[in-house]
Design a protein around this motif. Structure first.
Motif, PDB file in Angstrom:
ATOM      1  N   MET A  71     -12.557   7.385  -7.393  1.00  0.00           N
ATOM      2  CA  MET A  71     -11.937   6.880  -6.180  1.00  0.00           C
ATOM      3  C   MET A  71     -11.097   8.006  -5.565  1.00  0.00           C
ATOM      4  SD  MET A  71      -9.274   3.706  -5.448  1.00  0.00           S
ATOM      5  CE  MET A  71      -9.938   2.769  -6.756  1.00  0.00           C
ATOM      6  N   PRO A  72     -11.134   8.112  -4.246  1.00  0.00           N
ATOM      7  CA  PRO A  72     -10.320   9.142  -3.578  1.00  0.00           C
ATOM      8  C   PRO A  72      -8.828   8.911  -3.807  1.00  0.00           C
ATOM      9  CG  PRO A  72     -11.457   7.733  -1.966  1.00  0.00           C
ATOM     10  CD  PRO A  72     -11.881   7.285  -3.332  1.00  0.00           C
ATOM     11  N   ASP A  73      -8.047   9.966  -3.606  1.00  0.00           N
ATOM     12  CA  ASP A  73      -6.591   9.878  -3.738  1.00  0.00           C
ATOM     13  C   ASP A  73      -6.039   9.258  -2.461  1.00  0.00           C
ATOM     14  OD1 ASP A  73      -4.073  10.189  -4.775  1.00  0.00           O
ATOM     15  OD2 ASP A  73      -3.860  12.228  -4.003  1.00  0.00           O
ATOM     16  N   ILE A  74      -5.695   7.981  -2.547  1.00  0.00           N
ATOM     17  CA  ILE A  74      -5.261   7.213  -1.376  1.00  0.00           C
ATOM     18  C   ILE A  74      -3.750   7.032  -1.416  1.00  0.00           C
ATOM     19  CG2 ILE A  74      -5.475   4.988  -0.174  1.00  0.00           C
ATOM     20  CD1 ILE A  74      -8.031   6.720  -0.111  1.00  0.00           C
ATOM     21  N   GLU A  75      -3.109   7.216  -0.272  1.00  0.00           N
ATOM     22  CA  GLU A  75      -1.678   6.941  -0.130  1.00  0.00           C
ATOM     23  C   GLU A  75      -1.536   5.546   0.474  1.00  0.00           C
ATOM     24  OE1 GLU A  75       2.064   8.237   2.665  1.00  0.00           O
ATOM     25  OE2 GLU A  75       0.406   9.639   2.451  1.00  0.00           O
ATOM     26  N   TRP A  76      -0.829   4.662  -0.221  1.00  0.00           N
ATOM     27  CA  TRP A  76      -0.658   3.279   0.221  1.00  0.00           C
ATOM     28  C   TRP A  76       0.717   3.104   0.838  1.00  0.00           C
ATOM     29  CZ3 TRP A  76      -4.723   0.215   0.385  1.00  0.00           C
ATOM     30  CH2 TRP A  76      -5.821   0.555  -0.399  1.00  0.00           C
ATOM     31  N   THR A  77       0.753   2.323   1.915  1.00  0.00           N
ATOM     32  CA  THR A  77       2.040   2.045   2.545  1.00  0.00           C
ATOM     33  C   THR A  77       2.036   0.647   3.146  1.00  0.00           C
ATOM     34  OG1 THR A  77       3.679   2.899   4.108  1.00  0.00           O
ATOM     35  CG2 THR A  77       1.387   3.103   4.747  1.00  0.00           C
ATOM     36  N   LEU A  78       3.199   0.021   3.108  1.00  0.00           N
ATOM     37  CA  LEU A  78       3.428  -1.239   3.819  1.00  0.00           C
ATOM     38  C   LEU A  78       4.071  -0.856   5.141  1.00  0.00           C
ATOM     39  CD1 LEU A  78       3.566  -4.341   3.995  1.00  0.00           C
ATOM     40  CD2 LEU A  78       5.784  -4.211   2.848  1.00  0.00           C
ATOM     41  N   CYS A  79       3.359  -1.098   6.228  1.00  0.00           N
ATOM     42  CA  CYS A  79       3.835  -0.720   7.564  1.00  0.00           C
ATOM     43  C   CYS A  79       4.191  -1.978   8.337  1.00  0.00           C
ATOM     44  CB  CYS A  79       2.745   0.036   8.327  1.00  0.00           C
ATOM     45  SG  CYS A  79       2.223   1.566   7.569  1.00  0.00           S
ATOM     46  N   GLY A 102     -11.655  -1.465  -2.170  1.00  0.00           N
ATOM     47  CA  GLY A 102     -11.381  -2.835  -1.737  1.00  0.00           C
ATOM     48  C   GLY A 102     -10.562  -3.596  -2.762  1.00  0.00           C
ATOM     49  N   ARG A 103     -10.916  -3.453  -4.051  1.00  0.00           N
ATOM     50  CA  ARG A 103     -10.131  -4.118  -5.105  1.00  0.00           C
ATOM     51  C   ARG A 103      -8.711  -3.560  -5.140  1.00  0.00           C
ATOM     52  NH1 ARG A 103     -15.013  -3.668  -7.353  1.00  0.00           N
ATOM     53  NH2 ARG A 103     -14.519  -1.820  -8.587  1.00  0.00           N
ATOM     54  N   ARG A 104      -8.576  -2.271  -4.928  1.00  0.00           N
ATOM     55  CA  ARG A 104      -7.231  -1.665  -4.906  1.00  0.00           C
ATOM     56  C   ARG A 104      -6.432  -2.185  -3.712  1.00  0.00           C
ATOM     57  NH1 ARG A 104      -4.440   3.132  -6.490  1.00  0.00           N
ATOM     58  NH2 ARG A 104      -2.303   2.582  -5.980  1.00  0.00           N
ATOM     59  N   LEU A 105      -7.097  -2.349  -2.562  1.00  0.00           N
ATOM     60  CA  LEU A 105      -6.447  -2.906  -1.380  1.00  0.00           C
ATOM     61  C   LEU A 105      -5.904  -4.301  -1.684  1.00  0.00           C
ATOM     62  CD1 LEU A 105      -5.733  -3.038   1.661  1.00  0.00           C
ATOM     63  CD2 LEU A 105      -8.109  -3.755   2.065  1.00  0.00           C
ATOM     64  N   LEU A 106      -6.706  -5.130  -2.356  1.00  0.00           N
ATOM     65  CA  LEU A 106      -6.253  -6.484  -2.689  1.00  0.00           C
ATOM     66  C   LEU A 106      -5.057  -6.443  -3.628  1.00  0.00           C
ATOM     67  CD1 LEU A 106      -9.631  -8.410  -3.091  1.00  0.00           C
ATOM     68  CD2 LEU A 106      -8.104  -8.318  -1.089  1.00  0.00           C
ATOM     69  N   ALA A 107      -5.040  -5.519  -4.571  1.00  0.00           N
ATOM     70  CA  ALA A 107      -3.900  -5.389  -5.490  1.00  0.00           C
ATOM     71  C   ALA A 107      -2.647  -4.929  -4.743  1.00  0.00           C
ATOM     72  CB  ALA A 107      -4.239  -4.416  -6.616  1.00  0.00           C
ATOM     73  N   ALA A 148       2.573  -6.378  -1.984  1.00  0.00           N
ATOM     74  CA  ALA A 148       3.331  -6.464  -0.725  1.00  0.00           C
ATOM     75  C   ALA A 148       3.750  -7.903  -0.439  1.00  0.00           C
ATOM     76  CB  ALA A 148       2.501  -5.910   0.436  1.00  0.00           C
ATOM     77  N   LEU A 149       2.861  -8.857  -0.645  1.00  0.00           N
ATOM     78  CA  LEU A 149       3.207 -10.266  -0.436  1.00  0.00           C
ATOM     79  C   LEU A 149       4.306 -10.678  -1.409  1.00  0.00           C
ATOM     80  CD1 LEU A 149      -0.395 -11.688   0.036  1.00  0.00           C
ATOM     81  CD2 LEU A 149       1.334 -11.425   1.829  1.00  0.00           C
ATOM     82  N   GLY A 150       4.211 -10.212  -2.645  1.00  0.00           N
ATOM     83  CA  GLY A 150       5.239 -10.510  -3.636  1.00  0.00           C
ATOM     84  C   GLY A 150       6.582  -9.908  -3.273  1.00  0.00           C
ATOM     85  N   PHE A 195     -15.843 -11.232  -3.300  1.00  0.00           N
ATOM     86  CA  PHE A 195     -14.979 -10.052  -3.190  1.00  0.00           C
ATOM     87  C   PHE A 195     -13.523 -10.450  -3.397  1.00  0.00           C
ATOM     88  CE2 PHE A 195     -12.086  -7.887  -0.151  1.00  0.00           C
ATOM     89  CZ  PHE A 195     -11.958  -6.685  -0.838  1.00  0.00           C
ATOM     90  N   TYR A 196     -13.076 -11.475  -2.695  1.00  0.00           N
ATOM     91  CA  TYR A 196     -11.679 -11.898  -2.817  1.00  0.00           C
ATOM     92  C   TYR A 196     -11.372 -12.417  -4.219  1.00  0.00           C
ATOM     93  CZ  TYR A 196     -11.014 -11.230   2.152  1.00  0.00           C
ATOM     94  OH  TYR A 196     -10.909 -10.663   3.397  1.00  0.00           O
ATOM     95  N   ALA A 197     -12.345 -13.069  -4.859  1.00  0.00           N
ATOM     96  CA  ALA A 197     -12.135 -13.575  -6.218  1.00  0.00           C
ATOM     97  C   ALA A 197     -11.802 -12.432  -7.177  1.00  0.00           C
ATOM     98  CB  ALA A 197     -13.364 -14.339  -6.693  1.00  0.00           C
ATOM     99  N   THR A 198     -12.340 -11.233  -6.938  1.00  0.00           N
ATOM    100  CA  THR A 198     -12.025 -10.094  -7.813  1.00  0.00           C
ATOM    101  C   THR A 198     -10.552  -9.708  -7.721  1.00  0.00           C
ATOM    102  OG1 THR A 198     -12.529  -8.348  -6.190  1.00  0.00           O
ATOM    103  CG2 THR A 198     -14.368  -9.160  -7.548  1.00  0.00           C
ATOM    104  N   GLY A 199      -9.880 -10.124  -6.654  1.00  0.00           N
ATOM    105  CA  GLY A 199      -8.456  -9.834  -6.476  1.00  0.00           C
ATOM    106  C   GLY A 199      -7.561 -11.009  -6.815  1.00  0.00           C
TER     107      GLY A 199
END
Length: 184
Positions: free
Chosen positions: A1-9, A99-104, A109-111, A129-133
Motif C-alpha cells: 500500500m502506498p504511504d498515505i497521509e490521513w487527515t480529518l479536514c 478502502g479498508r484503511r479509509l473505513l478504519a 474520526a467518528l469516535g 465492502f462496508y462489512a469489511t470495515g
C-alpha cells in the motif's frame, strides 16, 4: 500500500484548491455523476461537515465525508449519527487495501467526535465492502429522505450502521428512519 497521509479536514478549513482537487477525484470514482463535480464543487447533496481524506504526495486519493445529524424515528424520538457519504478511492488505488484503511480512519474520526453510530445508505453491490470495515445492515428498515434531486424518497435499499461508541444492539430496530436533510 502506498504511504498515505490521513487527515480529518473540517469544511470551513478547506481551500478552493482542496475543493477543486476533491471534485476531480470524485469525477473519477463517480463517473456517472462527473457533471456534478465541476470546478470547486466537491459535494453532491449536503456539504459534509468534516472529511476524512487520504493524501498521496499532496494529492487526495481517498475520501469519506460526514455530518453530525439527528435521524428521526417514525415511532418518535431520534438517533444521533455521523451521516456518511462521498466514500471512495481513486480508481488507480483500488485493490490496494486503501478502502479498508479509509473505513478504519473514518471510524476513528467518528469516535473522536463521540458519535455513537455511523450511518449510510448505499447500493446493494457495495454492502460487502462496508462489512469489511465493521458496518452492519439495519435489516427491515427503510429510510425516508431527500434525494440529491431535492425530492422526497423512500429508500428501501441497504441502510448500514457502524457501531462507534455504542454497541449495534443499541441501534433502534424495526423502524423507519427519517433523514430530514440532504444525503451527504
Amino acid at each position: 500500500m502506498p504511504d498515505i497521509e490521513w487527515t480529518l479536514c473540517w469544511e470551513a478549513d478547506l481551500s478552493a484548491e482542496h475543493h477543486t482537487a476533491l471534485a476531480a477525484l470524485f469525477a473519477r470514482y463517480y463517473p456517472n455523476d462527473h457533471a456534478t463535480f465541476t470546478g470547486a464543487r466537491s459535494w453532491m447533496g449536503a456539504r459534509p461537515e468534516a472529511r476524512v481524506i487520504g493524501f498521496d504526495d499532496g494529492r487526495p486519493v481517498a475520501h469519506l465525508g460526514f455530518v453530525r445529524r439527528m435521524l428521526r424515528l417514525e415511532s418518535g424520538g431520534s438517533q444521533l449519527v455521523g451521516d456518511v457519504g462521498l466514500v471512495g478511492v481513486d480508481p488507480d488505488y483500488q485493490g490496494t487495501g486503501l478502502g479498508r484503511r479509509l473505513l478504519a480512519e473514518a471510524a476513528a474520526a467518528l469516535g473522536s467526535q463521540g458519535l455513537p453510530f455511523g450511518f449510510l445508505t448505499c447500493a446493494p453491490a457495495v454492502v460487502g465492502f462496508y462489512a469489511t470495515g465493521g458496518w452492519q445492515q439495519a435489516l427491515g428498515q427503510v429510510t425516508r429522505m431527500i434525494d440529491t434531486e431535492l425530492r422526497p424518497e423512500t429508500y428501501t435499499g441497504p441502510a448500514l450502521v457502524l457501531p462507534v461508541t455504542a454497541p449495534f444492539s443499541a441501534w433502534p430496530t424495526g423502524q423507519t428512519i427519517i433523514r430530514d436533510g440532504l444525503e451527504v
